[in-house]
Scaffold this active site. Sequence first.
Site, PDB file in Angstrom:
ATOM      1  N   THR A 175     -14.062  -2.952  -8.922  1.00 24.88           N
ATOM      2  CA  THR A 175     -15.282  -2.888  -9.717  1.00 24.88           C
ATOM      3  C   THR A 175     -15.082  -1.962 -10.912  1.00 24.88           C
ATOM      4  O   THR A 175     -14.673  -0.807 -10.758  1.00 24.88           O
ATOM      5  CB  THR A 175     -16.452  -2.371  -8.870  1.00 24.88           C
ATOM      6  OG1 THR A 175     -16.624  -3.242  -7.753  1.00 24.88           O
ATOM      7  CG2 THR A 175     -17.734  -2.343  -9.686  1.00 24.88           C
ATOM      8  N   CYS A 231     -19.808   1.497  -3.418  1.00 23.28           N
ATOM      9  CA  CYS A 231     -20.294   0.380  -4.249  1.00 23.28           C
ATOM     10  C   CYS A 231     -21.635   0.726  -4.890  1.00 23.28           C
ATOM     11  O   CYS A 231     -21.681   1.104  -6.056  1.00 23.28           O
ATOM     12  CB  CYS A 231     -20.418  -0.890  -3.412  1.00 23.28           C
ATOM     13  SG  CYS A 231     -18.842  -1.541  -2.838  1.00 23.28           S
ATOM     14  N   ASP A 252       0.850  -1.181   0.000  1.00 21.38           N
ATOM     15  CA  ASP A 252       0.000   0.000   0.000  1.00 21.38           C
ATOM     16  C   ASP A 252       0.892   1.238   0.000  1.00 21.38           C
ATOM     17  O   ASP A 252       1.929   1.256   0.687  1.00 21.38           O
ATOM     18  CB  ASP A 252      -0.923   0.023   1.225  1.00 21.38           C
ATOM     19  CG  ASP A 252      -2.128   0.927   1.026  1.00 21.38           C
ATOM     20  OD1 ASP A 252      -3.248   0.400   0.922  1.00 21.38           O
ATOM     21  OD2 ASP A 252      -1.951   2.156   0.944  1.00 21.38           O
ATOM     22  N   THR A 271     -12.271   2.198  -7.109  1.00 19.22           N
ATOM     23  CA  THR A 271     -12.621   2.770  -8.410  1.00 19.22           C
ATOM     24  C   THR A 271     -13.751   3.770  -8.191  1.00 19.22           C
ATOM     25  O   THR A 271     -14.933   3.406  -8.277  1.00 19.22           O
ATOM     26  CB  THR A 271     -13.060   1.669  -9.399  1.00 19.22           C
ATOM     27  OG1 THR A 271     -13.887   0.710  -8.722  1.00 19.22           O
ATOM     28  CG2 THR A 271     -11.863   0.944  -9.969  1.00 19.22           C
ATOM     29  N   ARG A 295     -16.549   7.372   2.887  1.00 14.90           N
ATOM     30  CA  ARG A 295     -16.523   7.667   1.453  1.00 14.90           C
ATOM     31  C   ARG A 295     -17.931   7.720   0.863  1.00 14.90           C
ATOM     32  O   ARG A 295     -18.728   6.826   1.073  1.00 14.90           O
ATOM     33  CB  ARG A 295     -15.698   6.615   0.708  1.00 14.90           C
ATOM     34  CG  ARG A 295     -14.203   6.724   0.923  1.00 14.90           C
ATOM     35  CD  ARG A 295     -13.466   5.627   0.193  1.00 14.90           C
ATOM     36  NE  ARG A 295     -13.751   4.310   0.768  1.00 14.90           N
ATOM     37  CZ  ARG A 295     -13.331   3.163   0.240  1.00 14.90           C
ATOM     38  NH1 ARG A 295     -12.621   3.175  -0.882  1.00 14.90           N
ATOM     39  NH2 ARG A 295     -13.614   2.030   0.822  1.00 14.90           N
ATOM     40  N   ARG A 304      -0.704   3.699   6.977  1.00 15.28           N
ATOM     41  CA  ARG A 304      -1.537   2.498   6.976  1.00 15.28           C
ATOM     42  C   ARG A 304      -0.678   1.261   7.221  1.00 15.28           C
ATOM     43  O   ARG A 304      -1.048   0.373   7.999  1.00 15.28           O
ATOM     44  CB  ARG A 304      -2.259   2.381   5.621  1.00 15.28           C
ATOM     45  CG  ARG A 304      -3.017   1.070   5.381  1.00 15.28           C
ATOM     46  CD  ARG A 304      -4.235   0.961   6.245  1.00 15.28           C
ATOM     47  NE  ARG A 304      -5.099  -0.151   5.823  1.00 15.28           N
ATOM     48  CZ  ARG A 304      -5.997  -0.722   6.596  1.00 15.28           C
ATOM     49  NH1 ARG A 304      -6.159  -0.299   7.840  1.00 15.28           N
ATOM     50  NH2 ARG A 304      -6.750  -1.707   6.152  1.00 15.28           N
TER      51      ARG A 304
END
Length: 427
Positions: free
Chosen positions: A127, A267, A33, A92, A338, A38
Amino acid sequence: MEKNIKIAVIGLGYVGLPLARLFATKYAVVGFDINKSRIESLNSGIDTTLEIDSTTLQKVLVDNVDTEIGLYCTSSLDDIAKCNYFIITVPTPVDKNNRPDLTPLYKSSESVGKVLKKDDIVIYESTVYPGVTEEQCVPVLEKISGFKFNKDFFVGYSPERINPGDKEHTVEKILKVTSGSTPEIGLKVDSLYKSVIVAGTHLAPSIKVAEAAKVIENSQRDINIAFVNELAKIFNLMNIDTQEVLKAAGTKWNFLPFKPGLVGGHCIGVDPYYLAQRAQEFGYHPEIILAGRRLNDSMGEYVASQIVKLMIKKGVSVNGAHLLMLGITFKENCPDVRNTKIVDVVKALKEYGIVVTIFDPLASVEEVKKEYKLDTKNSLPAEKFDAIVLGVAHNEFLKLNFSELRKESSLLYDVKGVLGSLADNRL
Protein backbone atom coordinates in the site's frame (compact mmCIF):
# COMPACT_ATOMS: atom_id res chain seq x y z
CA MET A 1 -0.88 -17.03 -20.52
CA GLU A 2 2.72 -16.92 -21.70
CA LYS A 3 4.85 -19.99 -21.14
CA ASN A 4 7.78 -20.48 -18.77
CA ILE A 5 6.47 -18.18 -16.06
CA LYS A 6 8.56 -18.23 -12.91
CA ILE A 7 7.40 -15.99 -10.09
CA ALA A 8 9.36 -14.55 -7.18
CA VAL A 9 7.35 -13.27 -4.22
CA ILE A 10 9.43 -10.86 -2.13
CA GLY A 11 8.29 -10.79 1.49
CA LEU A 12 6.51 -13.81 3.00
CA GLY A 13 4.30 -12.19 5.60
CA TYR A 14 0.51 -11.90 5.87
CA VAL A 15 0.28 -10.79 2.23
CA GLY A 16 3.15 -12.56 0.49
CA LEU A 17 2.73 -16.09 1.81
CA PRO A 18 -0.97 -16.59 0.88
CA LEU A 19 -0.23 -15.13 -2.57
CA ALA A 20 2.85 -17.31 -3.07
CA ARG A 21 0.92 -20.39 -1.95
CA LEU A 22 -1.87 -19.63 -4.40
CA PHE A 23 0.44 -19.02 -7.38
CA ALA A 24 2.36 -22.18 -6.47
CA THR A 25 -0.68 -24.30 -7.34
CA LYS A 26 -0.09 -23.43 -11.02
CA TYR A 27 3.41 -21.99 -11.36
CA ALA A 28 6.98 -22.28 -10.21
CA VAL A 29 7.23 -19.84 -7.31
CA VAL A 30 10.22 -18.78 -5.26
CA GLY A 31 9.27 -17.16 -1.97
CA PHE A 32 12.01 -14.84 -0.73
CA ASP A 33 12.32 -13.31 2.74
CA ILE A 34 15.34 -11.83 4.53
CA ASN A 35 14.12 -13.35 7.82
CA LYS A 36 15.97 -16.68 7.95
CA SER A 37 13.99 -18.01 10.92
CA ARG A 38 10.80 -17.31 8.98
CA ILE A 39 12.12 -19.35 6.05
CA GLU A 40 13.08 -22.21 8.38
CA SER A 41 9.57 -22.27 9.87
CA LEU A 42 7.91 -22.24 6.44
CA ASN A 43 10.11 -25.03 5.14
CA SER A 44 9.01 -27.03 8.17
CA GLY A 45 5.41 -26.45 7.15
CA ILE A 46 4.69 -23.93 9.91
CA ASP A 47 3.20 -20.48 9.29
CA THR A 48 3.48 -18.44 12.48
CA THR A 49 1.06 -15.82 11.09
CA LEU A 50 -1.64 -18.56 11.05
CA GLU A 51 -2.78 -17.50 7.57
CA ILE A 52 -1.97 -20.88 5.99
CA ASP A 53 -2.51 -24.17 7.82
CA SER A 54 0.27 -26.73 7.82
CA THR A 55 -1.49 -29.23 5.53
CA THR A 56 -2.23 -26.62 2.86
CA LEU A 57 1.29 -25.21 3.02
CA GLN A 58 3.01 -28.58 2.77
CA LYS A 59 1.01 -29.45 -0.35
CA VAL A 60 2.83 -26.77 -2.35
CA LEU A 61 6.27 -26.79 -0.73
CA VAL A 62 9.15 -28.14 -2.85
CA ASP A 63 12.83 -28.60 -2.02
CA ASN A 64 14.17 -27.78 -5.48
CA VAL A 65 14.29 -24.21 -6.79
CA ASP A 66 14.05 -25.48 -10.39
CA THR A 67 10.80 -27.43 -9.87
CA GLU A 68 8.18 -26.56 -12.51
CA ILE A 69 5.26 -26.14 -10.08
CA GLY A 70 5.38 -25.45 -6.36
CA LEU A 71 6.73 -23.09 -3.72
CA TYR A 72 10.41 -22.93 -2.85
CA CYS A 73 11.15 -20.72 0.17
CA THR A 74 14.56 -19.11 0.53
CA SER A 75 16.55 -16.23 2.01
CA SER A 76 19.15 -16.39 -0.76
CA LEU A 77 18.87 -13.73 -3.47
CA ASP A 78 20.55 -16.04 -5.99
CA ASP A 79 17.50 -18.32 -5.90
CA ILE A 80 15.24 -15.71 -7.50
CA ALA A 81 17.65 -14.88 -10.34
CA LYS A 82 15.84 -17.11 -12.86
CA CYS A 83 12.40 -15.59 -12.18
CA ASN A 84 10.75 -13.32 -14.73
CA TYR A 85 7.94 -11.95 -12.54
CA PHE A 86 8.85 -10.30 -9.23
CA ILE A 87 5.98 -9.52 -6.86
CA ILE A 88 6.94 -7.26 -3.94
CA THR A 89 4.74 -7.62 -0.85
CA VAL A 90 6.72 -5.88 1.89
CA PRO A 91 5.08 -3.74 4.60
CA THR A 92 4.76 0.04 4.26
CA PRO A 93 4.66 1.47 7.80
CA VAL A 94 4.78 5.01 9.16
CA ASP A 95 7.48 6.43 11.44
CA LYS A 96 6.97 7.80 14.96
CA ASN A 97 5.72 11.06 13.44
CA ASN A 98 3.20 9.20 11.23
CA ARG A 99 5.16 9.94 8.06
CA PRO A 100 5.32 7.20 5.38
CA ASP A 101 8.39 4.98 5.73
CA LEU A 102 9.30 3.57 2.31
CA THR A 103 12.51 1.89 3.51
CA PRO A 104 11.21 -1.69 3.02
CA LEU A 105 10.15 -0.79 -0.54
CA TYR A 106 13.51 0.77 -1.35
CA LYS A 107 15.46 -2.20 0.01
CA SER A 108 13.32 -4.80 -1.75
CA SER A 109 13.59 -2.82 -5.00
CA GLU A 110 17.38 -2.84 -4.60
CA SER A 111 17.32 -6.61 -4.11
CA VAL A 112 15.22 -7.18 -7.21
CA GLY A 113 17.36 -4.73 -9.18
CA LYS A 114 20.40 -6.94 -8.57
CA VAL A 115 18.83 -9.89 -10.40
CA LEU A 116 16.67 -8.06 -12.94
CA LYS A 117 16.89 -9.22 -16.57
CA LYS A 118 15.59 -7.84 -19.85
CA ASP A 119 11.80 -8.06 -20.25
CA ASP A 120 11.22 -8.93 -16.58
CA ILE A 121 8.13 -7.53 -14.85
CA VAL A 122 8.16 -6.20 -11.29
CA ILE A 123 4.75 -5.98 -9.58
CA TYR A 124 4.22 -4.04 -6.35
CA GLU A 125 1.43 -4.96 -3.92
CA SER A 126 2.38 -2.79 -0.94
CA THR A 127 0.00 0.00 0.00
CA VAL A 128 1.41 3.37 -1.10
CA TYR A 129 0.29 6.83 -2.09
CA PRO A 130 -0.23 7.55 -5.81
CA GLY A 131 3.09 7.90 -7.61
CA VAL A 132 5.33 5.76 -5.38
CA THR A 133 5.73 2.86 -7.84
CA GLU A 134 6.85 4.94 -10.81
CA GLU A 135 8.48 7.87 -9.01
CA GLN A 136 10.18 6.14 -6.06
CA CYS A 137 10.61 2.44 -6.85
CA VAL A 138 11.36 2.51 -10.59
CA PRO A 139 14.42 4.81 -10.20
CA VAL A 140 15.87 2.33 -7.70
CA LEU A 141 15.34 -0.55 -10.13
CA GLU A 142 16.96 1.46 -12.94
CA LYS A 143 19.94 2.50 -10.84
CA ILE A 144 20.75 -0.97 -9.49
CA SER A 145 20.04 -2.94 -12.69
CA GLY A 146 21.38 -0.46 -15.22
CA PHE A 147 18.27 -1.11 -17.35
CA LYS A 148 15.82 1.39 -18.83
CA PHE A 149 12.22 1.46 -17.57
CA ASN A 150 9.56 0.45 -20.13
CA LYS A 151 12.30 -0.55 -22.55
CA ASP A 152 14.31 -3.23 -20.76
CA PHE A 153 11.97 -3.98 -17.86
CA PHE A 154 8.39 -3.15 -16.85
CA VAL A 155 6.35 -2.73 -13.70
CA GLY A 156 2.83 -3.32 -12.49
CA TYR A 157 0.82 -2.55 -9.38
CA SER A 158 -1.83 -4.79 -7.86
CA PRO A 159 -2.77 -3.69 -4.34
CA GLU A 160 -3.10 -6.38 -1.70
CA ARG A 161 -6.51 -6.92 -0.14
CA ILE A 162 -5.65 -9.55 2.43
CA ASN A 163 -7.74 -9.46 5.61
CA PRO A 164 -5.52 -11.06 8.31
CA GLY A 165 -7.24 -13.81 10.28
CA ASP A 166 -10.15 -14.04 7.82
CA LYS A 167 -10.55 -17.64 6.68
CA GLU A 168 -13.56 -16.87 4.50
CA HIS A 169 -12.33 -13.98 2.37
CA THR A 170 -9.05 -15.54 1.29
CA VAL A 171 -6.82 -14.13 -1.45
CA GLU A 172 -8.37 -16.08 -4.33
CA LYS A 173 -11.88 -15.00 -3.27
CA ILE A 174 -11.17 -11.25 -3.25
CA LEU A 175 -11.43 -9.38 -6.55
CA LYS A 176 -8.00 -8.05 -7.54
CA VAL A 177 -7.24 -4.63 -8.98
CA THR A 178 -4.38 -4.79 -11.51
CA SER A 179 -2.37 -2.32 -13.58
CA GLY A 180 0.75 -2.06 -15.71
CA SER A 181 3.28 0.53 -16.84
CA THR A 182 2.10 0.10 -20.46
CA PRO A 183 -1.24 -1.14 -21.83
CA GLU A 184 0.40 -4.40 -22.94
CA ILE A 185 2.01 -4.98 -19.55
CA GLY A 186 -1.31 -4.20 -17.87
CA LEU A 187 -2.89 -7.04 -19.81
CA LYS A 188 -0.04 -9.39 -18.86
CA VAL A 189 -0.30 -8.53 -15.17
CA ASP A 190 -4.06 -8.88 -15.31
CA SER A 191 -3.83 -12.27 -17.02
CA LEU A 192 -1.36 -13.53 -14.44
CA TYR A 193 -3.65 -12.74 -11.53
CA LYS A 194 -6.79 -13.76 -13.40
CA SER A 195 -5.32 -17.26 -13.79
CA VAL A 196 -5.54 -17.86 -10.02
CA ILE A 197 -8.01 -15.32 -8.59
CA VAL A 198 -11.45 -16.97 -8.63
CA ALA A 199 -13.21 -13.69 -7.81
CA GLY A 200 -11.82 -12.07 -10.96
CA THR A 201 -9.80 -8.92 -11.63
CA HIS A 202 -10.30 -5.27 -12.50
CA LEU A 203 -7.68 -3.78 -14.83
CA ALA A 204 -7.16 -0.13 -13.88
CA PRO A 205 -6.13 2.32 -16.65
CA SER A 206 -2.91 3.31 -14.88
CA ILE A 207 -0.69 2.44 -11.95
CA LYS A 208 -1.55 5.71 -10.19
CA VAL A 209 -5.27 4.90 -10.37
CA ALA A 210 -4.63 1.48 -8.81
CA GLU A 211 -2.45 3.01 -6.08
CA ALA A 212 -5.10 5.63 -5.30
CA ALA A 213 -7.89 3.03 -5.23
CA LYS A 214 -6.05 1.03 -2.60
CA VAL A 215 -5.16 3.91 -0.32
CA ILE A 216 -8.75 5.23 -0.21
CA GLU A 217 -10.24 1.82 0.65
CA ASN A 218 -8.86 1.89 4.18
CA SER A 219 -9.12 5.68 4.50
CA GLN A 220 -12.86 5.35 3.89
CA ARG A 221 -13.17 2.70 6.60
CA ASP A 222 -11.09 4.81 8.99
CA ILE A 223 -13.38 7.83 8.56
CA ASN A 224 -16.53 5.74 9.03
CA ILE A 225 -15.17 4.13 12.19
CA ALA A 226 -14.16 7.57 13.47
CA PHE A 227 -17.77 8.69 12.98
CA VAL A 228 -19.21 5.85 15.07
CA ASN A 229 -16.46 6.33 17.67
CA GLU A 230 -17.59 9.92 18.02
CA LEU A 231 -21.18 8.73 18.29
CA ALA A 232 -20.12 6.37 21.08
CA LYS A 233 -18.65 9.30 23.01
CA ILE A 234 -21.79 11.40 22.51
CA PHE A 235 -24.25 8.65 23.38
CA ASN A 236 -22.24 7.67 26.44
CA LEU A 237 -22.74 11.21 27.79
CA MET A 238 -26.47 10.76 27.16
CA ASN A 239 -26.48 7.33 28.83
CA ILE A 240 -27.64 5.70 25.56
CA ASP A 241 -26.36 2.28 24.43
CA THR A 242 -24.47 2.92 21.17
CA GLN A 243 -24.74 -0.70 20.07
CA GLU A 244 -28.53 -0.58 20.34
CA VAL A 245 -28.62 2.68 18.39
CA LEU A 246 -26.56 1.13 15.59
CA LYS A 247 -28.77 -1.95 15.60
CA ALA A 248 -31.87 0.20 15.18
CA ALA A 249 -30.31 2.41 12.51
CA GLY A 250 -29.07 -0.69 10.70
CA THR A 251 -32.61 -1.67 9.83
CA LYS A 252 -32.46 0.84 6.97
CA TRP A 253 -31.27 -0.82 3.75
CA ASN A 254 -28.44 1.65 3.00
CA PHE A 255 -27.07 2.19 6.50
CA LEU A 256 -23.38 1.28 6.71
CA PRO A 257 -22.76 -1.25 9.53
CA PHE A 258 -19.63 0.16 11.19
CA LYS A 259 -18.95 -0.33 14.89
CA PRO A 260 -16.95 1.72 17.40
CA GLY A 261 -13.59 0.43 18.53
CA LEU A 262 -9.81 0.72 18.54
CA VAL A 263 -8.34 1.20 15.06
CA GLY A 264 -4.86 -0.26 14.80
CA GLY A 265 -3.00 -2.62 12.53
CA HIS A 266 -0.92 -1.98 9.46
CA CYS A 267 -3.77 -0.98 7.11
CA ILE A 268 -6.64 1.17 8.41
CA GLY A 269 -4.47 2.79 11.08
CA VAL A 270 -1.67 3.59 8.62
CA ASP A 271 -2.93 4.08 5.05
CA PRO A 272 -4.71 7.42 5.63
CA TYR A 273 -1.35 8.97 6.54
CA TYR A 274 0.01 7.96 3.13
CA LEU A 275 -2.80 9.74 1.33
CA ALA A 276 -2.57 12.76 3.64
CA GLN A 277 1.19 13.04 3.06
CA ARG A 278 0.75 13.03 -0.70
CA ALA A 279 -2.09 15.54 -0.55
CA GLN A 280 0.05 17.94 1.47
CA GLU A 281 2.85 17.64 -1.09
CA PHE A 282 0.35 19.04 -3.59
CA GLY A 283 -0.51 21.91 -1.26
CA TYR A 284 -3.80 20.51 0.05
CA HIS A 285 -4.47 19.94 3.74
CA PRO A 286 -6.89 16.99 4.10
CA GLU A 287 -9.31 17.99 6.84
CA ILE A 288 -11.60 14.96 7.11
CA ILE A 289 -8.91 12.29 6.69
CA LEU A 290 -6.69 13.71 9.45
CA ALA A 291 -9.64 14.48 11.72
CA GLY A 292 -10.67 10.83 11.49
CA ARG A 293 -7.15 9.75 12.33
CA ARG A 294 -6.94 12.05 15.33
CA LEU A 295 -10.24 10.81 16.73
CA ASN A 296 -9.40 7.13 16.24
CA ASP A 297 -5.92 7.60 17.71
CA SER A 298 -7.52 9.13 20.82
CA MET A 299 -9.73 6.13 21.56
CA GLY A 300 -7.17 4.26 23.68
CA GLU A 301 -7.11 6.96 26.35
CA TYR A 302 -10.87 7.37 26.12
CA VAL A 303 -11.50 3.66 26.72
CA ALA A 304 -9.13 3.70 29.70
CA SER A 305 -10.92 6.71 31.21
CA GLN A 306 -14.30 4.98 30.85
CA ILE A 307 -12.97 1.85 32.54
CA VAL A 308 -11.62 3.87 35.47
CA LYS A 309 -14.91 5.77 35.91
CA LEU A 310 -16.87 2.52 35.99
CA MET A 311 -14.43 0.99 38.49
CA ILE A 312 -14.96 3.97 40.79
CA LYS A 313 -18.75 3.65 40.47
CA LYS A 314 -18.47 0.00 41.50
CA GLY A 315 -16.43 0.95 44.53
CA VAL A 316 -13.18 -0.54 43.25
CA SER A 317 -10.06 1.21 44.52
CA VAL A 318 -8.29 2.21 41.30
CA ASN A 319 -4.75 2.74 42.52
CA GLY A 320 -3.21 -0.73 42.85
CA ALA A 321 -6.19 -2.52 41.33
CA HIS A 322 -5.47 -5.69 39.35
CA LEU A 323 -6.87 -5.68 35.83
CA LEU A 324 -6.86 -8.44 33.22
CA MET A 325 -6.55 -7.26 29.63
CA LEU A 326 -7.81 -9.92 27.23
CA GLY A 327 -5.88 -9.54 24.00
CA ILE A 328 -2.94 -7.49 22.70
CA THR A 329 -3.12 -8.16 18.94
CA PHE A 330 -4.60 -5.54 16.64
CA LYS A 331 -7.61 -7.69 15.70
CA GLU A 332 -9.39 -10.91 16.63
CA ASN A 333 -8.08 -14.40 15.80
CA CYS A 334 -4.84 -13.00 14.40
CA PRO A 335 -1.35 -13.00 16.03
CA ASP A 336 -0.30 -9.69 14.46
CA VAL A 337 0.62 -7.05 17.07
CA ARG A 338 1.81 -4.33 14.69
CA ASN A 339 0.38 -0.91 15.55
CA THR A 340 -2.07 -2.40 18.04
CA LYS A 341 -3.99 0.25 19.93
CA ILE A 342 -4.49 -2.00 22.96
CA VAL A 343 -1.10 -0.70 24.12
CA ASP A 344 -2.59 2.81 24.33
CA VAL A 345 -5.26 1.51 26.69
CA VAL A 346 -2.70 -0.36 28.78
CA LYS A 347 -0.43 2.68 29.01
CA ALA A 348 -3.27 4.92 30.13
CA LEU A 349 -4.50 2.38 32.71
CA LYS A 350 -1.03 2.08 34.19
CA GLU A 351 -0.88 5.87 34.58
CA TYR A 352 -3.84 5.51 36.96
CA GLY A 353 -1.78 3.13 39.08
CA ILE A 354 -3.57 0.00 37.85
CA VAL A 355 -1.62 -3.26 37.68
CA VAL A 356 -2.34 -4.70 34.23
CA THR A 357 -1.95 -8.38 33.31
CA ILE A 358 -2.13 -9.05 29.56
CA PHE A 359 -3.35 -12.45 28.36
CA ASP A 360 -3.28 -13.32 24.67
CA PRO A 361 -2.90 -16.94 23.50
CA LEU A 362 -2.02 -15.86 19.94
CA ALA A 363 0.52 -13.08 20.45
CA SER A 364 4.26 -13.70 20.54
CA VAL A 365 5.54 -12.89 24.03
CA GLU A 366 8.95 -12.03 22.60
CA GLU A 367 7.56 -9.74 19.89
CA VAL A 368 5.35 -7.82 22.32
CA LYS A 369 8.29 -7.36 24.67
CA LYS A 370 10.52 -6.16 21.84
CA GLU A 371 7.96 -3.80 20.27
CA TYR A 372 6.22 -2.39 23.34
CA LYS A 373 8.29 -3.44 26.37
CA LEU A 374 5.20 -5.11 27.81
CA ASP A 375 4.92 -8.52 29.45
CA THR A 376 2.21 -10.85 28.16
CA LYS A 377 0.97 -14.30 29.06
CA ASN A 378 -0.07 -17.06 26.66
CA SER A 379 -1.96 -18.94 29.36
CA LEU A 380 -4.81 -17.74 31.56
CA PRO A 381 -3.66 -16.53 35.00
CA ALA A 382 -5.10 -18.46 37.95
CA GLU A 383 -6.38 -15.50 39.97
CA LYS A 384 -9.33 -13.16 40.33
CA PHE A 385 -9.23 -9.55 39.12
CA ASP A 386 -10.74 -6.21 40.10
CA ALA A 387 -11.49 -5.53 36.44
CA ILE A 388 -11.50 -7.52 33.21
CA VAL A 389 -11.35 -5.85 29.81
CA LEU A 390 -12.15 -7.69 26.59
CA GLY A 391 -9.87 -5.77 24.26
CA VAL A 392 -9.72 -8.27 21.38
CA ALA A 393 -12.53 -10.67 20.48
CA HIS A 394 -10.52 -13.86 20.00
CA ASN A 395 -12.80 -16.89 19.75
CA GLU A 396 -11.08 -18.38 22.79
CA PHE A 397 -12.12 -15.41 24.94
CA LEU A 398 -15.78 -15.81 24.08
CA LYS A 399 -15.74 -19.24 25.74
CA LEU A 400 -14.29 -18.05 29.06
CA ASN A 401 -16.10 -18.47 32.34
CA PHE A 402 -15.77 -14.89 33.54
CA SER A 403 -17.25 -15.64 36.95
CA GLU A 404 -14.09 -17.62 37.77
CA LEU A 405 -11.93 -14.56 37.02
CA ARG A 406 -13.98 -11.85 38.74
CA LYS A 407 -13.96 -10.62 42.30
CA GLU A 408 -17.31 -9.81 43.88
CA SER A 409 -17.41 -6.14 42.82
CA SER A 410 -15.19 -6.37 39.76
CA LEU A 411 -15.89 -4.78 36.38
CA LEU A 412 -16.24 -6.58 33.03
CA TYR A 413 -15.79 -4.09 30.18
CA ASP A 414 -16.39 -5.09 26.59
CA VAL A 415 -14.44 -2.95 24.09
CA LYS A 416 -15.64 -5.01 21.12
CA GLY A 417 -19.34 -5.16 22.05
CA VAL A 418 -19.62 -8.94 21.64
CA LEU A 419 -20.35 -10.20 25.15
CA GLY A 420 -23.93 -8.96 25.31
CA SER A 421 -25.52 -9.12 28.77
CA LEU A 422 -22.42 -10.72 30.28
CA ALA A 423 -20.58 -7.39 30.32
CA ASP A 424 -21.22 -4.60 32.82
CA ASN A 425 -20.50 -2.07 30.10
CA ARG A 426 -19.24 -1.75 26.56
CA LEU A 427 -17.86 0.87 24.22
